[in-house]
Write a protein that holds these residues in place. Sequence first.
Motif, PDB file in Angstrom:
ATOM      1  N   ALA A  30       0.830  -1.205   0.000  1.00 16.26           N
ATOM      2  CA  ALA A  30       0.000   0.000   0.000  1.00 16.26           C
ATOM      3  C   ALA A  30       0.864   1.255   0.000  1.00 16.26           C
ATOM      4  CB  ALA A  30      -0.920  -0.015   1.212  1.00 16.26           C
TER       5      ALA A  30
ATOM      6  N   LEU B 224      -3.022  -1.603  -6.893  1.00 17.79           N
ATOM      7  CA  LEU B 224      -3.645  -0.404  -6.345  1.00 17.79           C
ATOM      8  C   LEU B 224      -3.400   0.796  -7.255  1.00 17.79           C
ATOM      9  CD1 LEU B 224      -3.047  -0.753  -2.521  1.00 17.79           C
ATOM     10  CD2 LEU B 224      -5.130  -1.092  -3.811  1.00 17.79           C
TER      11      LEU B 224
ATOM     12  N   ASN C  30     -18.812   1.338   3.306  1.00 22.96           N
ATOM     13  CA  ASN C  30     -17.518   1.388   3.968  1.00 22.96           C
ATOM     14  C   ASN C  30     -17.658   1.523   5.468  1.00 22.96           C
ATOM     15  OD1 ASN C  30     -15.334   0.923   2.463  1.00 22.96           O
ATOM     16  ND2 ASN C  30     -15.004   3.030   1.830  1.00 22.96           N
TER      17      ASN C  30
ATOM     18  N   SER D 220     -16.297  -0.912   8.376  1.00 25.43           N
ATOM     19  CA  SER D 220     -15.489  -0.471   9.505  1.00 25.43           C
ATOM     20  C   SER D 220     -16.120  -0.892  10.820  1.00 25.43           C
ATOM     21  CB  SER D 220     -15.331   1.050   9.476  1.00 25.43           C
ATOM     22  OG  SER D 220     -14.650   1.434   8.320  1.00 25.43           O
TER      23      SER D 220
ATOM     24  N   ILE E  36      -9.889  -5.638   5.598  1.00 22.61           N
ATOM     25  CA  ILE E  36      -9.605  -4.265   5.180  1.00 22.61           C
ATOM     26  C   ILE E  36      -9.106  -4.237   3.744  1.00 22.61           C
ATOM     27  CG2 ILE E  36      -8.054  -2.330   5.549  1.00 22.61           C
ATOM     28  CD1 ILE E  36      -8.252  -2.805   8.485  1.00 22.61           C
ATOM     29  N   VAL E  37      -8.227  -5.180   3.392  1.00 26.82           N
ATOM     30  CA  VAL E  37      -7.703  -5.192   2.026  1.00 26.82           C
ATOM     31  C   VAL E  37      -8.822  -5.465   1.038  1.00 26.82           C
ATOM     32  CG1 VAL E  37      -6.154  -6.405   0.467  1.00 26.82           C
ATOM     33  CG2 VAL E  37      -5.398  -5.828   2.736  1.00 26.82           C
TER      34      VAL E  37
ATOM     35  N   VAL F  64     -11.008  -2.350   0.748  1.00 24.89           N
ATOM     36  CA  VAL F  64     -10.376  -1.273  -0.017  1.00 24.89           C
ATOM     37  C   VAL F  64     -10.463  -1.560  -1.502  1.00 24.89           C
ATOM     38  CG1 VAL F  64      -8.122  -0.336  -0.607  1.00 24.89           C
ATOM     39  CG2 VAL F  64      -8.874  -0.358   1.739  1.00 24.89           C
ATOM     40  N   SER F  65     -10.168  -2.797  -1.904  1.00 27.08           N
ATOM     41  CA  SER F  65     -10.211  -3.076  -3.343  1.00 27.08           C
ATOM     42  C   SER F  65     -11.640  -3.061  -3.861  1.00 27.08           C
ATOM     43  CB  SER F  65      -9.533  -4.406  -3.660  1.00 27.08           C
ATOM     44  OG  SER F  65      -9.983  -5.398  -2.803  1.00 27.08           O
TER      45      SER F  65
ATOM     46  N   THR G 278     -14.048  -1.140  -2.653  1.00 29.75           N
ATOM     47  CA  THR G 278     -14.415   0.272  -2.742  1.00 29.75           C
ATOM     48  C   THR G 278     -13.784   0.927  -3.958  1.00 29.75           C
ATOM     49  OG1 THR G 278     -14.573   0.383  -0.352  1.00 29.75           O
ATOM     50  CG2 THR G 278     -14.397   2.457  -1.513  1.00 29.75           C
ATOM     51  N   ALA G 279     -12.525   0.583  -4.237  1.00 29.99           N
ATOM     52  CA  ALA G 279     -11.879   1.169  -5.418  1.00 29.99           C
ATOM     53  C   ALA G 279     -12.607   0.749  -6.683  1.00 29.99           C
ATOM     54  CB  ALA G 279     -10.415   0.738  -5.481  1.00 29.99           C
TER      55      ALA G 279
END
Lengths: 216, 110
Positions: free
Chosen positions: A126, A202, B36, B40, B70-71, B74-75, B77-78
């Motif tokens: 990251a 990413l 998100n 959380s 979390i990973v 995040v992906s 959400t991206a």
Amino acid sequence: MRARVVTAIALALGLVLGAAMLSLPEPSATPVASVLAAVPASGVSHPVTAVLLAFRAYDTLLEMAVVLLAVRIAAPQATGAPPWPGDTDPISAALLRGLVPLIVAVAALLLWIGTRQPGGAFAAGALAAGAGVALRLGGQWTAPLADVRWRALQTFGVAVFLALGSAPLAVGAPWLSAPAPWAGTVLVAIEAALAVSIAAGLVSLFASAPASRAPQ
Amino acid sequence: MTTGLVFALAGALLFALGTARFFGDPHLLRRLLALNVVGSGVFLALVGLSQRGAAHAPDPLAQALVLTGIVVAVSATALGVVLLRRFVEATGRATLDERARRHGGRDARR
């Protein structure tokens, strides 16, 4: 009206969850103690790294596959244009020249130190992705990330994980196990490959969002 | 009431607030952010519930599960942001069609 009904239902759900949490029995220390007792045999000395790569390696493999899947789905949406017109001014260029090598060095340190302290593949990947995003925002990296070498870089992590995890099958050991003499080296190699893939994935995800046509 | 339990209850509160917004708000970006918040809350509850015991060592299994979560969040959400921007670029709206039309919102087609 509908929003109020939904909010009421959601808050009631929250109350039910809170009541359930308050009524849980006192936990016993045995599961944590047995996990911590098995850590020295795994090849790394940090318990979270041991759980991630040695005890629950299958979860980590699937997680990397999920990241790769998200990257591959998002990639065709890229229009190739930079996020906003790249005007590279000398101040941001100088800042990037100083910051990016420092970020890459700290990422490498996090990757190496992950066997003993918090760090490891995800933190390093990251952070390196942050350096890549900074370069793209500063207009210093405008190449469209669509060629085969970039895609190979993204797949590298899962491929190395699968290869190193399937190698013990040849000697009769279980899948995704790391045999004792090489356990530490194998885990560090897997972590390095994962960090590279996470960083590439990413940055691609960031670059895949189409540029806005007009200022909001 | 240990600190772990306080974190777990805060996680339940975040879960409730995020769920309310996810199902109650038609705007797609707000729904993504609400999802998100739900994630959380789940992570906070997971780590908080693993710390309920008074003098136990921190549970590495729960921390590893939350890291994985979390990973993935995040992906996801991206990916959601990329698809949302593509949707807005293609249709000019930020809400899905049926909800705007049914409630006569700003973006409803007449």
